[in-house]
Design a protein around this motif. Structure first.
Motif, short mmCIF file in Angstrom:
data_model
loop_
_atom_site.label_atom_id
_atom_site.label_comp_id
_atom_site.label_asym_id
_atom_site.label_seq_id
_atom_site.Cartn_x
_atom_site.Cartn_y
_atom_site.Cartn_z
N LEU A 18 125.12 -53.99 -36.01
CA LEU A 18 125.26 -54.25 -37.44
C LEU A 18 126.43 -55.16 -37.79
CD1 LEU A 18 124.33 -53.70 -40.35
CD2 LEU A 18 125.86 -51.71 -40.36
N ASP A 72 116.74 -62.16 -39.35
CA ASP A 72 117.21 -61.25 -38.31
C ASP A 72 118.23 -61.95 -37.42
OD1 ASP A 72 115.87 -62.62 -36.04
OD2 ASP A 72 114.03 -61.89 -36.95
N SER A 87 118.85 -56.38 -37.14
CA SER A 87 119.76 -56.80 -36.08
C SER A 87 119.48 -55.97 -34.84
CB SER A 87 121.22 -56.61 -36.51
OG SER A 87 121.51 -55.26 -36.81
N GLY A 101 124.07 -58.01 -37.64
CA GLY A 101 123.40 -57.67 -38.89
C GLY A 101 124.14 -58.19 -40.11
#
Length: 335
Positions: A182, A159, A234, A186
């Motif tokens: 993201l 993560d 994320s 992410g």
């Protein structure tokens, strides 16, 4: 391009922010050749001038066309917000000027495809600045996996998070700039899973969206043909451990916090109760390893890196597009 220790590679920087400051600092740690930043560009001319003054850069601009015309750099490093990457990189490539562009290279697959096609058509170097690919820590992990240290991989859990101020002026909360968790955060766990397990056969995604459609959190489960899976997350509204775990049938490799930068180390925990820890120490943030790869590619007259090539950027943005589609994440001006 013949680059030796006595040769000089000229750079221009677009986007004089904190990342660019770290980049310039780490450039001093590169020994492959001499690197000289000759120009900086920002939409805010005052910001460009202040950056140029601080780092003794001779030219500063608020126009990419003027910068490329007057400074004539060998390569441009782009560290602007995501939404600006495509047009800026395209302008450079069309002029046969090499590009190192911060991740994500663009907002979507269509734009990445256009940049790759232009790079190939003009025989001009293009690389996405996925800097973690070149860090010694990631290299160590890949080496451990090559030696089958933890056996057959069955899962990855990773993560990334950052508590971003919920402010319309903050780029994390600006959909026009590709804001959200993201693309900024992410992308790291998604890339790690891609690097180790390849393309998944199935992705399932959920997200927590703001009233403006910003993904404040994004959770992803990826399934692979060999029954392995990845759990990736994320967030810009909570703090997570910032560790990455790679599980095999013999043990687990943990990249300690902060796993995507200079981690406290790499821990291998075997299921028999034994363990081994590998230190991670280097000067600076680690951009020097990415820069060294760029120099190697330019010296070899390559238009892409073997370590993070065009196809990897293509696959990565394709995954991110699929995640966005499932999570209903939209960047209004670029769809």
């Amino acid at each position: 391009m013949d680059l030796t220790q006595d040769a000089k590679l000229t750079w221009a920087i677009i986007g004089p922010g904190n990342i660019a400051r770290d980049f310039i600092h780490d450039m001093t740690l590169v020994t492959e050749c001499k690197n000289n930043v000759v120009a900086v560009m920002s939409n805010d001319l005052g910001e460009a001038e202040a950056f140029a003054t601080a780092y003794h850069i001779p030219y500063f601009f608020n126009s990419i066309q003027k910068m490329l015309d007057l400074a004539s750099p060998d390569i441009v490093y782009i560290s602007t917000p995501h939404a600006a990457h495509f047009s800026q990189a395209l302008e450079c490539l069309q002029r046969h000027i090499a590009v190192l562009c911060e991740k994500p290279m663009t907002l979507n697959l269509e734009q990445v495809t256009a940049l790759i096609e232009t790079s190939k058509a003009n025989r001009t170097f293009l690389m996405e600045g996925m800097w973690i690919r070149f860090l010694p820590s990631i290299g160590q992990v890949l080496e451990l996996l090559r030696h089958n240290m933890i056996g057959e991989i069955n899962s990855i859990v990773a993560d990334m998070s950052y508590l971003a101020p919920e402010d319309a002026e903050n780029r994390f909360y600006n959909p026009e700039l590709g804001g959200g968790s993201l693309l900024d955060l992410g992308i790291y766990p998604v890339y790690l899973a891609l690097l180790i397990l390849g393309l998944p056969r199935l992705i399932k995604t959920t997200s927590l969206l703001s009233s403006d459609g910003i993904d404040k959190s994004c959770a992803i489960i990826a399934e692979y043909a060999d029954s392995a899976y990845a759990i990736l997350e994320s967030s810009i509204i909570k703090k997570t451990g910032k560790k990455a775990h790679i599980y095999g049938d013999k043990g687990c490799i943990t990249i300690l916090e902060p796993w995507n930068e200079k981690p406290a180390g790499i821990l291998v925990s075997f299921y028999d109760g034994t363990s081994a820890k590998y230190p991670c120490e280097w000067e600076g943030r680690g951009f020097q390893f990415e820069i060294a790869e760029v120099i190697h590619c330019l010296s070899s007259h390559r238009i892409e890196s073997d370590l993070h090539n065009h196809m990897e950027s293509f696959r990565l943005i394709g995954l991110l597009d699929e995640i966005r589609s499932q999570a209903n994440i939209v960047y209004p001006s670029y769809e």
